[in-house]
Design a protein around this motif. Structure first.
Motif, PDB file in Angstrom:
ATOM      1  N   ALA A   3       3.502   2.491  15.425  1.00  0.00           N
ATOM      2  CA  ALA A   3       2.067   2.337  15.707  1.00  0.00           C
ATOM      3  C   ALA A   3       1.328   1.804  14.485  1.00  0.00           C
ATOM      4  CB  ALA A   3       1.470   3.671  16.144  1.00  0.00           C
ATOM      5  N   ARG A   4       1.588   2.412  13.311  1.00  0.00           N
ATOM      6  CA  ARG A   4       0.909   1.955  12.090  1.00  0.00           C
ATOM      7  C   ARG A   4       1.262   0.495  11.802  1.00  0.00           C
ATOM      8  NH1 ARG A   4      -0.659   6.834  12.740  1.00  0.00           N
ATOM      9  NH2 ARG A   4      -1.549   5.572  14.387  1.00  0.00           N
ATOM     10  N   ALA A   5       2.525   0.108  12.044  1.00  0.00           N
ATOM     11  CA  ALA A   5       2.937  -1.288  11.831  1.00  0.00           C
ATOM     12  C   ALA A   5       2.192  -2.217  12.788  1.00  0.00           C
ATOM     13  CB  ALA A   5       4.450  -1.421  12.017  1.00  0.00           C
ATOM     14  N   ILE A   6       2.203  -1.865  14.068  1.00  0.00           N
ATOM     15  CA  ILE A   6       1.621  -2.747  15.095  1.00  0.00           C
ATOM     16  C   ILE A   6       0.114  -2.859  14.929  1.00  0.00           C
ATOM     17  CG2 ILE A   6       1.189  -3.004  17.569  1.00  0.00           C
ATOM     18  CD1 ILE A   6       3.958  -1.516  17.972  1.00  0.00           C
ATOM     19  N   GLU A   7      -0.573  -1.714  14.744  1.00  0.00           N
ATOM     20  CA  GLU A   7      -2.037  -1.767  14.738  1.00  0.00           C
ATOM     21  C   GLU A   7      -2.574  -2.447  13.483  1.00  0.00           C
ATOM     22  OE1 GLU A   7      -2.846   2.340  15.232  1.00  0.00           O
ATOM     23  OE2 GLU A   7      -2.492   2.846  13.132  1.00  0.00           O
ATOM     24  N   ASN A   8      -1.802  -2.396  12.390  1.00  0.00           N
ATOM     25  CA  ASN A   8      -2.253  -3.016  11.137  1.00  0.00           C
ATOM     26  C   ASN A   8      -1.554  -4.334  10.825  1.00  0.00           C
ATOM     27  OD1 ASN A   8      -4.131  -0.926  10.135  1.00  0.00           O
ATOM     28  ND2 ASN A   8      -2.289   0.343  10.229  1.00  0.00           N
ATOM     29  N   THR A   9      -0.594  -4.708  11.661  1.00  0.00           N
ATOM     30  CA  THR A   9       0.219  -5.913  11.448  1.00  0.00           C
ATOM     31  C   THR A   9       0.773  -5.956  10.011  1.00  0.00           C
ATOM     32  OG1 THR A   9      -1.820  -7.230  11.086  1.00  0.00           O
ATOM     33  CG2 THR A   9      -0.843  -7.255  13.284  1.00  0.00           C
ATOM     34  N   VAL A  10       1.403  -4.843   9.638  1.00  0.00           N
ATOM     35  CA  VAL A  10       2.051  -4.717   8.324  1.00  0.00           C
ATOM     36  C   VAL A  10       3.486  -4.223   8.503  1.00  0.00           C
ATOM     37  CG1 VAL A  10      -0.078  -4.196   7.040  1.00  0.00           C
ATOM     38  CG2 VAL A  10       1.254  -2.309   8.035  1.00  0.00           C
ATOM     39  N   TYR A  11       4.329  -4.479   7.507  1.00  0.00           N
ATOM     40  CA  TYR A  11       5.629  -3.815   7.443  1.00  0.00           C
ATOM     41  C   TYR A  11       5.436  -2.345   7.077  1.00  0.00           C
ATOM     42  CZ  TYR A  11       8.279  -8.238   7.378  1.00  0.00           C
ATOM     43  OH  TYR A  11       8.830  -9.444   7.696  1.00  0.00           O
ATOM     44  N   GLY A  62       0.846  -1.180   0.000  1.00  0.00           N
ATOM     45  CA  GLY A  62       0.000   0.000   0.000  1.00  0.00           C
ATOM     46  C   GLY A  62       0.887   1.237   0.000  1.00  0.00           C
ATOM     47  N   ILE A  63       0.331   2.357  -0.491  1.00  0.00           N
ATOM     48  CA  ILE A  63       1.128   3.571  -0.688  1.00  0.00           C
ATOM     49  C   ILE A  63       0.554   4.733   0.117  1.00  0.00           C
ATOM     50  CG2 ILE A  63       2.096   5.122  -2.420  1.00  0.00           C
ATOM     51  CD1 ILE A  63       1.337   3.034  -4.545  1.00  0.00           C
ATOM     52  N   LEU A  64       1.414   5.391   0.863  1.00  0.00           N
ATOM     53  CA  LEU A  64       1.071   6.589   1.636  1.00  0.00           C
ATOM     54  C   LEU A  64       2.188   7.610   1.477  1.00  0.00           C
ATOM     55  CD1 LEU A  64       0.064   5.218   5.163  1.00  0.00           C
ATOM     56  CD2 LEU A  64      -1.461   6.292   3.503  1.00  0.00           C
ATOM     57  N   THR A  65       1.860   8.902   1.653  1.00  0.00           N
ATOM     58  CA  THR A  65       2.873   9.946   1.534  1.00  0.00           C
ATOM     59  C   THR A  65       3.022  10.730   2.839  1.00  0.00           C
ATOM     60  OG1 THR A  65       2.167  10.193  -0.766  1.00  0.00           O
ATOM     61  CG2 THR A  65       3.646  11.872   0.098  1.00  0.00           C
ATOM     62  N   CYS A  66       4.187  10.667   3.435  1.00  0.00           N
ATOM     63  CA  CYS A  66       4.670  11.582   4.470  1.00  0.00           C
ATOM     64  C   CYS A  66       3.641  11.903   5.558  1.00  0.00           C
ATOM     65  CB  CYS A  66       5.171  12.859   3.787  1.00  0.00           C
ATOM     66  SG  CYS A  66       6.151  13.917   4.877  1.00  0.00           S
ATOM     67  N   TYR A  67       3.074  13.100   5.522  1.00  0.00           N
ATOM     68  CA  TYR A  67       2.136  13.591   6.533  1.00  0.00           C
ATOM     69  C   TYR A  67       0.979  12.614   6.759  1.00  0.00           C
ATOM     70  CZ  TYR A  67      -1.085  17.076   8.669  1.00  0.00           C
ATOM     71  OH  TYR A  67      -1.951  17.757   9.484  1.00  0.00           O
ATOM     72  N   GLU A  68       0.681  11.784   5.763  1.00  0.00           N
ATOM     73  CA  GLU A  68      -0.420  10.823   5.877  1.00  0.00           C
ATOM     74  C   GLU A  68      -0.131   9.757   6.918  1.00  0.00           C
ATOM     75  OE1 GLU A  68      -2.794  11.209   1.873  1.00  0.00           O
ATOM     76  OE2 GLU A  68      -0.918  10.146   1.520  1.00  0.00           O
ATOM     77  N   LEU A  69       1.116   9.694   7.375  1.00  0.00           N
ATOM     78  CA  LEU A  69       1.458   8.814   8.495  1.00  0.00           C
ATOM     79  C   LEU A  69       0.625   9.162   9.731  1.00  0.00           C
ATOM     80  CD1 LEU A  69       3.300   6.661   9.779  1.00  0.00           C
ATOM     81  CD2 LEU A  69       5.018   8.454  10.126  1.00  0.00           C
TER      82      LEU A  69
END
Ligand code: KGT
Length: 266
Positions: free
Chosen positions: A194-202, A148-155
């Motif tokens: 947090a994004r990694a842990i809560e979504n179980t993604v790299y 999946g693709i995200l940009t910067c501030y979208e973190l």
């Protein structure tokens, strides 16, 4: 199944030739190190530490010089690339903050236009950037992994990452130009974990370096473990993504499949 990836970082300037030379060196060394996918920072084509050239004048179309350069580089080194650029729009004076994805034959696989603009911490990105449309979750597939693709501030928008995870992402790529300042390194690493842990993604995050930005390009695994980090200086870092690791984490932490709410656009 495992996949070697690299995050690469440098400081982009208004001098496009400088930026292309930096990218060439980073991609060549990452590919020589065995990477299948190299993630480069947001706004790698051109950046505006000075105001001598305005973004619209500097911007390029998706069939312009910069994407031709990336296509050649991907083909030459037989590597996939994710990279940020300043894309011209129909609206006079405005650009899109766009990420492009090239496969190892030099084909433009997909592109993503930043939706959430950095109007924060005294910045007003929306003065010169038009937001991208809210469309289908931006993903691409490589060697059995969905990215999946995200940009910067979208973190900072957990629902954006969640939407990509729900769409099947195993890993999120996040090109950034994370502006330096008080607490900013803590925000960066905390939110990535947090994004990694809560979504179980790299999380595969490539950031610009100083003086404007913090560097610290990082790969986090689905359990929140920091796999690699590039530190503050220009350079790169590698990691091996592993589908078995994702499955193992999701076995013990099934939060993604246990959720009771949907993400909706507003
Ligand atoms: O303007 C520059 O030269 C570099 N910055 C960028 O290109 C972009 C858009 S202005 N930066 C961010 O989105 C920073 C987010 C951020 O830092 C946060 O969310 O804290």
């Amino acid at each position: 199944m495992s996949l070697p990836v690299a995050v690469a970082q440098f400081a982009a300037l208004a001098d496009k030739r400088h930026n292309r030379a930096a990218i060439t060196g980073l991609v060549a060394s990452a590919a020589a190190g065995g990477a299948r996918l190299v993630v480069l920072p947001e706004n790698s084509m051109w950046s505006h530490p000075d105001t001598s050239v305005d973004p619209f004048t500097a911007s390029e179309n998706l069939d312009g010089e910069f994407t031709a350069f990336l296509a050649d580089l991907a083909r030459e080194h037989t590597v996939w690339l994710v990279c940020g650029m300043t894309e011209r729009t129909e609206a006079l004076g405005k650009v899109h903050n766009t990420l492009v994805v090239f496969d190892d034959t030099g084909k433009l696989v997909t592109r993503y236009r930043k939706v959430h603009l950095y109007d924060a911490f005294g910045y007003h990105e929306s003065d010169f950037v038009a937001p991208g449309p809210i469309s289908e979750p931006a993903t691409f597939e490589l060697d059995g992994f969905r990215f999946g693709i995200l940009t910067c501030y979208e973190l900072r928008f957990p629902e954006s990452a969640r939407r990509l995870a729900v769409a099947g992402a195993d890993a999120l790529v996040l090109p950034a130009a994370w502006v330096a300042g008080p607490m900013k390194e803590d925000h960066w690493i905390t939110l990535l974990r947090a994004r990694a842990i809560e979504n179980t993604v790299y999380m595969i995050a490539a950031d610009q370096t100083g003086p404007t930005c913090i560097g610290q390009s990082t790969v986090i695994d689905p359990g929140g473990v920091i796999v690699t980090g590039a530190g503050p200086a220009p350079g790169r870092a590698e990691a091996l993504l592993d589908l078995d690791r994702i499955a193992a984490v999701r076995e013990t932490t099934p939060s993604l499949s246990q959720r009771r709410f949907e993400v909706v656009a507003r």
